[in-house]
Design a protein around this motif. Structure first.
Motif, short mmCIF file in Angstrom:
data_model
loop_
_atom_site.label_atom_id
_atom_site.label_comp_id
_atom_site.label_asym_id
_atom_site.label_seq_id
_atom_site.Cartn_x
_atom_site.Cartn_y
_atom_site.Cartn_z
N ALA A 1 0.83 -1.20 0.00
CA ALA A 1 0.00 0.00 0.00
C ALA A 1 0.87 1.25 0.00
O ALA A 1 0.51 2.26 -0.64
N THR A 2 2.00 1.20 0.69
CA THR A 2 2.93 2.34 0.69
C THR A 2 3.45 2.61 -0.72
O THR A 2 3.47 3.75 -1.18
N ALA A 3 3.87 1.55 -1.40
CA ALA A 3 4.36 1.70 -2.77
C ALA A 3 3.28 2.26 -3.68
O ALA A 3 3.54 3.12 -4.54
N ARG A 4 2.05 1.77 -3.52
CA ARG A 4 0.93 2.25 -4.32
C ARG A 4 0.68 3.74 -4.04
O ARG A 4 0.44 4.52 -4.97
N THR A 5 0.74 4.13 -2.79
CA THR A 5 0.54 5.53 -2.42
C THR A 5 1.58 6.42 -3.08
O THR A 5 1.26 7.48 -3.63
N HIS A 6 2.83 6.01 -3.02
CA HIS A 6 3.89 6.81 -3.62
C HIS A 6 3.70 6.95 -5.13
O HIS A 6 3.93 8.03 -5.70
N THR A 7 3.27 5.88 -5.77
CA THR A 7 2.99 5.95 -7.21
C THR A 7 1.87 6.94 -7.51
O THR A 7 1.97 7.76 -8.43
N LEU A 8 0.81 6.87 -6.73
CA LEU A 8 -0.33 7.76 -6.94
C LEU A 8 0.03 9.23 -6.72
O LEU A 8 -0.40 10.10 -7.47
N LEU A 9 0.84 9.50 -5.70
CA LEU A 9 1.22 10.88 -5.41
C LEU A 9 2.15 11.42 -6.49
O LEU A 9 2.05 12.59 -6.89
N ALA A 10 3.07 10.59 -6.98
CA ALA A 10 3.94 11.01 -8.07
C ALA A 10 3.13 11.30 -9.33
O ALA A 10 3.39 12.28 -10.04
N GLU A 11 2.13 10.47 -9.60
CA GLU A 11 1.28 10.67 -10.77
C GLU A 11 0.41 11.92 -10.62
O GLU A 11 0.12 12.60 -11.61
N ALA A 12 0.01 12.22 -9.39
CA ALA A 12 -0.81 13.41 -9.16
C ALA A 12 -0.07 14.67 -9.60
O ALA A 12 -0.69 15.62 -10.11
N CYS A 13 1.25 14.66 -9.39
CA CYS A 13 2.05 15.80 -9.84
C CYS A 13 2.35 15.71 -11.34
O CYS A 13 2.01 16.61 -12.11
N GLY A 14 2.97 14.61 -11.75
CA GLY A 14 3.45 14.49 -13.11
C GLY A 14 2.36 14.47 -14.15
O GLY A 14 2.33 15.29 -15.08
N ALA A 15 1.41 13.54 -14.02
CA ALA A 15 0.39 13.36 -15.05
C ALA A 15 -0.76 14.35 -14.91
O ALA A 15 -1.38 14.72 -15.91
N HIS A 16 -1.05 14.76 -13.69
CA HIS A 16 -2.24 15.57 -13.46
C HIS A 16 -1.94 17.02 -13.06
O HIS A 16 -2.86 17.81 -12.91
#
Length: 221
Positions: A164-179
């Motif tokens: 879940a930690t790894a998933r959270t980090h992926t989502l937060l990185a995507e929130a900046c980069g992709a969104h």
């Protein structure tokens, strides 16, 4: 880099004790910023000051070029800020589905698939009955599913499993980069899973900023 939100000479007091001593720090627009520090260093207070959860005794909060120092937390939320505090980040008397509905009406199981699939079987459960890590997943999911352009999160992965930690980090990185959203985290240490995504680090010690710069500069110190 343009600045999204910043503290300028910010001072925060809890009774006779001053928690922030004239802090200056800024979060660039559309990027990931981390506030580092041990417990009591002032990182949580700095995050709360940005969110409007604690008042400033002196100094200013400037968001997108507008001073919002006296703007209450609910008005900042309406303006596009989502805050995930370190405690009481979900509505315990509501179900997981109802918590998500507040952020994304009509979302249901589809939104859990887009964020944390592990939440899907928990949708009918009361949020207050979840484990600490499950509540953190729910809180992060609510912030990510909200329309907010600025996300402030205090130790978002506390109590989570490694997956879940790894998933959270992926989502937060995507929130900046992709969104293109601005994300500010308060952490005790720089998360290994986010080192490539972090743009700016502010390290606080005893209520003051001890370092501001890029993650590579912090490691060299």
């Amino acid at each position: 880099m343009t600045v999204d939100i910043e503290l300028r000479a910010a001072r925060v007091r809890y009774g006779p004790l001053e928690a922030l001593h004239g802090v200056d720090l800024a979060a660039p627009t559309g990027l990931l910023t981390v506030l580092l520090g041990r417990n009591g260093a002032g990182r949580t207070t700095a995050l709360r000051a940005l969110a409007g959860a604690v008042p400033l005794a002196a100094g200013r909060v400037v968001w997108d070029g507008v001073e919002v120092t006296r703007m209450p937390a609910y008005a900042r939320a309406r303006r596009g800020l989502a805050f995930v505090p370190d405690q009481r980040a979900v509505f315990g008397a509501l179900t997981v589905a109802e918590n998500l509905e507040l952020a994304c009406p009509g979302g249901g199981s589809a939104v859990t698939k887009a964020t944390f699939p592990a939440l899907r079987p928990l949708l009918p459960r009361l949020a207050g009955t979840l484990s600490g890590g499950e509540q953190r997943m729910l809180a992060v999911a609510r912030a990510l599913l909200s329309p907010a352009s600025l996300l402030l999160l205090d130790e978002p992965t506390q109590g989570m499993s490694p997956a879940a930690t790894a998933r959270t980090h992926t989502l937060l990185a995507e929130a900046c980069g992709a969104h293109g959203r601005t994300v500010v985290l308060a952490e005790q240490r720089l998360p290994p899973g986010l080192r490539r995504a972090v743009t700016v680090v502010h390290e606080l010690r005893r209520g003051a900023v001890a370092f501001s710069g890029e993650p590579s500069e912090l490691r060299s110190r």
